[in-house]
Design an enzyme around this catalytic site. Structure first.
Site, PDB file in Angstrom:
ATOM      1  N   HIS A  46       0.855  -1.184   0.000  1.00  0.00           N
ATOM      2  CA  HIS A  46       0.000   0.000   0.000  1.00  0.00           C
ATOM      3  C   HIS A  46       0.896   1.242   0.000  1.00  0.00           C
ATOM      4  O   HIS A  46       2.071   1.169   0.393  1.00  0.00           O
ATOM      5  CB  HIS A  46      -0.880   0.001   1.262  1.00  0.00           C
ATOM      6  CG  HIS A  46      -2.019  -0.972   1.215  1.00  0.00           C
ATOM      7  ND1 HIS A  46      -3.066  -0.947   2.107  1.00  0.00           N
ATOM      8  CD2 HIS A  46      -2.284  -1.992   0.359  1.00  0.00           C
ATOM      9  CE1 HIS A  46      -3.912  -1.913   1.814  1.00  0.00           C
ATOM     10  NE2 HIS A  46      -3.465  -2.572   0.772  1.00  0.00           N
ATOM     11  N   GLU A  48       1.045   3.830   1.971  1.00  0.00           N
ATOM     12  CA  GLU A  48       1.599   4.204   3.281  1.00  0.00           C
ATOM     13  C   GLU A  48       2.781   3.313   3.672  1.00  0.00           C
ATOM     14  O   GLU A  48       3.770   3.788   4.226  1.00  0.00           O
ATOM     15  CB  GLU A  48       0.521   4.080   4.381  1.00  0.00           C
ATOM     16  CG  GLU A  48      -0.717   4.931   4.169  1.00  0.00           C
ATOM     17  CD  GLU A  48      -1.834   4.169   3.462  1.00  0.00           C
ATOM     18  OE1 GLU A  48      -1.557   3.480   2.464  1.00  0.00           O
ATOM     19  OE2 GLU A  48      -2.977   4.283   3.923  1.00  0.00           O
ATOM     20  N   CYS A  76      -6.122   1.828   5.994  1.00  0.00           N
ATOM     21  CA  CYS A  76      -6.695   0.539   6.397  1.00  0.00           C
ATOM     22  C   CYS A  76      -6.044   0.113   7.719  1.00  0.00           C
ATOM     23  O   CYS A  76      -5.070   0.721   8.165  1.00  0.00           O
ATOM     24  CB  CYS A  76      -6.442  -0.513   5.315  1.00  0.00           C
ATOM     25  SG  CYS A  76      -4.758  -1.159   5.281  1.00  0.00           S
ATOM     26  N   CYS A  79      -2.157  -0.415   7.573  1.00  0.00           N
ATOM     27  CA  CYS A  79      -1.384   0.828   7.497  1.00  0.00           C
ATOM     28  C   CYS A  79      -1.515   1.636   8.795  1.00  0.00           C
ATOM     29  O   CYS A  79      -0.541   2.252   9.239  1.00  0.00           O
ATOM     30  CB  CYS A  79      -1.818   1.640   6.282  1.00  0.00           C
ATOM     31  SG  CYS A  79      -1.424   0.795   4.735  1.00  0.00           S
TER      32      CYS A  79
END
Lengths: 146, 146
Positions: A46, A48, A76, A79
């Site tokens: 992801h 992040e 999410c 993260c």
């Protein structure tokens, strides 16, 4: 946030869910990331996580004290947990539209059960642009299916 | 779980918080990991994340359907979120002693707000060994400080 939006646009062009993140320390961007899950076929990649990975390497420390993370979409749980583990001071997100995990991010970042608390801030400045990018992406996916 | 314990012992010998994880598919171990946060100075490098990263690379897929993850300590929110994102079927943990995030793991893995639910199982077989390794580690850290 404009820098994070630019990252999300990169993801859009590469046919990834368009989410971008940047990490800022002392007013300077020290790491950038955009979602690469499909290209890498890796559940961890992801925006992040990519940015945190780069920031730890840059600062040669797992502690990102004094750092803020700007992200186009509310993080999410993975993260959010990574942000907490990295001791990031503040998370600024543009939109929470299209997320199905609404509420879990704040619960993790503010949990009294963890070693660190991160402030979660909703910045509305680029909210429409970030949300539009996501909705356009999912609309194009749906159109391809039909 | 014995394999995960062996990984945790490796972390112990390398002066890392002793946590180990393995991922199993069709009865075979496809990925192993132990905590490397201090050596790498990277907040992301927990045992579970290292194992998930390896498993995605091995299977060339971000979807780890049909995979179970064995871990010596109940996962933190970051790892719980990663487990969910990777669509892992089941997490089997040995102990939740020394964790300060008790309860958050189950909340994330079973959340109706996420796209996937992962079963969380407490396996008591190596509970004492896994907990002993952790308590010995923290005891030695405290002794060094005094």
């Amino acid at each position: 946030m404009l820098e994070a939006l630019r990252q999300a646009e990169k993801a859009f062009r590469k046919n990834e869910v368009p989410i971008g993140a940047v990490i800022v320390k002392n007013g300077r961007v020290i790491a950038r990331g955009f979602n690469k899950r499909e290209k890498t076929q890796n559940a961890l990649f992801h925006a992040e996580i990519i940015a945190i990975n780069k920031a730890c390497k840059k600062l040669k420390s797992w502690r990102l004290d004094g750092c803020d993370l700007y992200v186009t979409l509310e993080p999410c749980p993975m993260c959010s947990g990574a942000i907490c583990n990295a001791r990031i001071d503040k998370v600024i997100y543009a939109t929470s539209e299209t997320t199905s995990h609404d509420g879990l991010c704040e619960m993790i970042l503010s949990s009294t059960r963890l070693n660190h608390k991160t402030l979660l801030v909703h910045d509305e400045k680029y909210q429409q642009e970030c949300a539009y990018l996501l909705s356009e992406f999912f609309k194009s996916k749906r159109n391809k299916k039909t």
